[in-house]
Scaffold this motif. Sequence first.
Motif, PDB file in Angstrom:
ATOM      1  N   PHE A  84      17.321  60.011  47.257  1.00 64.08           N
ATOM      2  CA  PHE A  84      17.244  61.106  46.391  1.00 64.08           C
ATOM      3  C   PHE A  84      15.589  61.482  46.533  1.00 64.08           C
ATOM      4  N   GLY A  85      15.306  62.796  46.574  1.00 64.40           N
ATOM      5  CA  GLY A  85      13.873  63.071  46.731  1.00 64.40           C
ATOM      6  C   GLY A  85      13.828  64.505  46.092  1.00 64.40           C
ATOM      7  N   ASP A  95      19.234  65.203  47.549  1.00 64.51           N
ATOM      8  CA  ASP A  95      19.845  63.925  48.039  1.00 64.51           C
ATOM      9  C   ASP A  95      20.655  63.895  49.106  1.00 64.51           C
ATOM     10  N   THR A  96      21.054  62.757  49.628  1.00 62.81           N
ATOM     11  CA  THR A  96      21.480  62.573  50.905  1.00 62.81           C
ATOM     12  C   THR A  96      23.151  62.537  50.777  1.00 62.81           C
ATOM     13  N   VAL A 125      15.470  64.888  52.448  1.00 54.69           N
ATOM     14  CA  VAL A 125      15.540  64.870  50.846  1.00 54.69           C
ATOM     15  C   VAL A 125      13.884  65.171  50.555  1.00 54.69           C
ATOM     16  N   GLY A 126      13.053  65.333  51.309  1.00 49.94           N
ATOM     17  CA  GLY A 126      11.665  65.659  50.850  1.00 49.94           C
ATOM     18  C   GLY A 126      10.962  64.100  50.411  1.00 49.94           C
ATOM     19  N   ASN A 127       9.888  64.180  49.622  1.00 49.20           N
ATOM     20  CA  ASN A 127       9.296  63.166  49.183  1.00 49.20           C
ATOM     21  C   ASN A 127      10.525  62.275  48.418  1.00 49.20           C
ATOM     22  N   CYS A 158      16.149  55.563  45.585  1.00 45.60           N
ATOM     23  CA  CYS A 158      17.384  55.019  46.382  1.00 45.60           C
ATOM     24  C   CYS A 158      18.337  54.120  45.482  1.00 45.60           C
ATOM     25  N   PHE A 159      19.348  54.740  45.574  1.00 41.01           N
ATOM     26  CA  PHE A 159      20.470  53.706  44.927  1.00 41.01           C
ATOM     27  C   PHE A 159      21.257  52.984  46.090  1.00 41.01           C
ATOM     28  N   LEU A 160      21.460  51.624  45.756  1.00 37.34           N
ATOM     29  CA  LEU A 160      22.260  50.866  46.649  1.00 37.34           C
ATOM     30  C   LEU A 160      23.263  50.078  45.802  1.00 37.34           C
TER      31      LEU A 160
END
Length: 91
Positions: A39-40, A44-45, A75-77, A81-83
């Motif tokens: 996320f940024g 998000d991706t 996503v920018g800055n 991150c979710f794993l």
Amino acid sequence: MSSVDVKIVFSAVSDYSVRIKTGNIKNAGTDSNIYLQVFGDKGDTGVIELKQICDTKDKFQRGMNTKINLQTVDVGNVSACFLFKSVTSCW
């Protein structure tokens, strides 16, 4: 005759390097499918299944340090991150 409106959208792409450290305690590690979402400030991706971009076999075993390089939407800055994994085993 009919007219057709076509809209083409190009998304900027960025390279990311993600380092994942699996714990070094009893029963740490997994053979499950691993997913990542970044996320940024530009969005998000979406959910990325890591085995779709690299060989994940034995990459998430006890005490392992794994580096994953991926190319995906910018996503920018990065803010989070979710794993996560599939629910077939504990991790």
